[in-house]
Design a protein around this motif. Structure first.
Motif, short mmCIF file in Angstrom:
data_model
loop_
_atom_site.label_atom_id
_atom_site.label_comp_id
_atom_site.label_asym_id
_atom_site.label_seq_id
_atom_site.Cartn_x
_atom_site.Cartn_y
_atom_site.Cartn_z
N SER A 42 0.83 -1.20 0.00
CA SER A 42 0.00 0.00 0.00
C SER A 42 0.86 1.26 0.00
O SER A 42 2.00 1.24 0.46
N ASP A 84 -16.80 3.64 1.43
CA ASP A 84 -15.52 3.13 0.94
C ASP A 84 -14.57 4.20 0.42
O ASP A 84 -13.42 3.90 0.09
N LYS A 273 -6.76 -7.41 -4.95
CA LYS A 273 -5.64 -6.49 -4.78
C LYS A 273 -4.69 -6.57 -5.97
O LYS A 273 -4.18 -5.57 -6.46
N LYS A 293 -13.01 -0.07 -1.84
CA LYS A 293 -12.31 -0.17 -0.56
C LYS A 293 -10.89 -0.68 -0.74
O LYS A 293 -9.94 -0.14 -0.14
N ARG A 294 -10.70 -1.67 -1.59
CA ARG A 294 -9.36 -2.22 -1.80
C ARG A 294 -8.47 -1.24 -2.56
O ARG A 294 -7.30 -1.09 -2.26
N ARG A 296 -8.74 2.00 -2.52
CA ARG A 296 -8.40 3.07 -1.59
C ARG A 296 -7.31 2.63 -0.63
O ARG A 296 -6.40 3.39 -0.30
N SER A 297 -7.37 1.38 -0.16
CA SER A 297 -6.36 0.90 0.78
C SER A 297 -4.99 0.80 0.12
O SER A 297 -3.97 0.99 0.77
N LEU A 298 -4.95 0.51 -1.19
CA LEU A 298 -3.67 0.45 -1.89
C LEU A 298 -3.08 1.84 -2.10
O LEU A 298 -1.86 2.01 -2.11
N ASP A 300 -3.59 4.50 -0.10
CA ASP A 300 -3.30 5.15 1.17
C ASP A 300 -2.33 4.31 1.99
O ASP A 300 -2.36 3.08 1.96
N ASP A 301 -1.47 4.99 2.76
CA ASP A 301 -0.56 4.29 3.66
C ASP A 301 -1.36 3.63 4.78
O ASP A 301 -2.34 4.17 5.23
#
Length: 301
Positions: A42, A84, A273, A293-294, A296-298, A300-301
């Protein structure tokens, strides 16, 4: 002592079972460790890439992740935007017989709802409020009905900032091009939607030119087929702003060539992912993603 009496084998079997269990657990632990090592990291991708919810939160999916929400439904859009963290959404927009923009993906109502027919041939009153259907696996977990584009815009009015909006045109009658474009643009103007946050998408240039005649500042995107290079050239020949393409049908080299020629590139797809990371590595302008959601998680730290 009876020399013919068989020895007790229980301790040996117990030791063998314990050893086997330890071996299995070790293999599982090793497999999970390798899996985690191979997962995309991420926070290493460009944050300039817009996160656009594909038809809201994607399409019906039995796993990875399970998604019971119909594409383009209010719940799907709200989940993408309010839960999300999407920057905007892509929606599929039909225009009814009486000029009402309606959100729905497929060409006919039978495929995804309890309705019958083609939206362009029906008054809005016969379409709006029709219950979505996807089968027992999904329908037990939602109560969504077909909504107007205006219902979505009204929801967006409650946001501190209006989201990006990609409008996937659903009109296959060239004789309705002007009627379709006028209906969409009139609604967007009624809500003072900033043109710089809009993009119009279709797989043929004609209706995009109609949109441009009515709104010269509109961003126009050609929906590419499997031949990305051919679609990019067609977009250039028709003085369009860019192309949208399935992330599986384009390479990083093709994408960079298109961007070097002045085209914007939007990719769509991706739930895992790995598939999302592959698209992020190409550095498109935006991704219409099936798992906000996935993505965004990738990013963002």
């Amino acid at each position: 002592m009876n020399l013919t009496e068989p020895k007790n084998k229980t301790p040996f079997l117990e030791r063998k079972s314990t050893t086997l269990l330890i071996l299995v657990l070790s293999i599982i632990t090793l497999a999970l460790s390798v899996y985690n090592i191979l997962q995309p990291e991420s926070g290493i991708y460009s944050r300039n890439i817009l996160v656009i919810g594909h038809a809201g939160s994607g399409f019906f999916s039995p796993l990875n992740p399970y998604n019971p929400l119909p594409a383009n439904s209010m719940a799907s859009i709200v989940k993408a935007m309010e839960e999300d963290g999407a920057d905007g959404v892509e929606v599929d927009v039909h225009v009814s017989l009486d000029g009402v923009p309606i959100l729905y993906h497929d060409n006919t109502l039978e495929t995804m709802s309890e309705g019958v027919g083609i939206i362009a041939d029906l008054p809005a009153a016969e379409v709006v409020g029709t219950r979505y259907k996807g089968g027992v696996l999904y329908d037990l977990f939602h109560s969504e009905k077909i909504i107007t584009m205006e219902a979505m815009l009204q929801r967006f009015q409650t946001y501190p900032e209006l989201p990006y909006l990609h409008i996937d045109i659903r009109n296959h009658d060239p004789n309705r091009n002007t009627f379709y474009a006028e209906s969409i643009l009139a609604l967007l103007r009624r809500y003072n939607y900033p043109v710089e946050k809009l993009a119009f998408i279709f797989n043929q240039p004609a209706i995009l030119h109609t949109v441009q005649e009515l709104e010269p500042e509109a961003v126009l995107m050609l929906d590419a087929g499997e031949d990305f290079d051919l679609s990019a050239q067609e977009a250039l020949d028709n003085k369009l702003h860019g192309v949208t393409a399935n992330g599986k049908h384009v390479s990083r080299e093709q994408l960079l060539r298109a961007k070097a020629r002045g085209l914007q590139v939007v990719l769509f797809g991706g739930k895992s992912k790995g598939s999302i990371a592959n698209m992020l590595e190409m550095e498109p302008d935006a991704i219409q993603v099936n798992n906000v959601k996935r993505m965004r998680s990738l990013l963002d730290d």
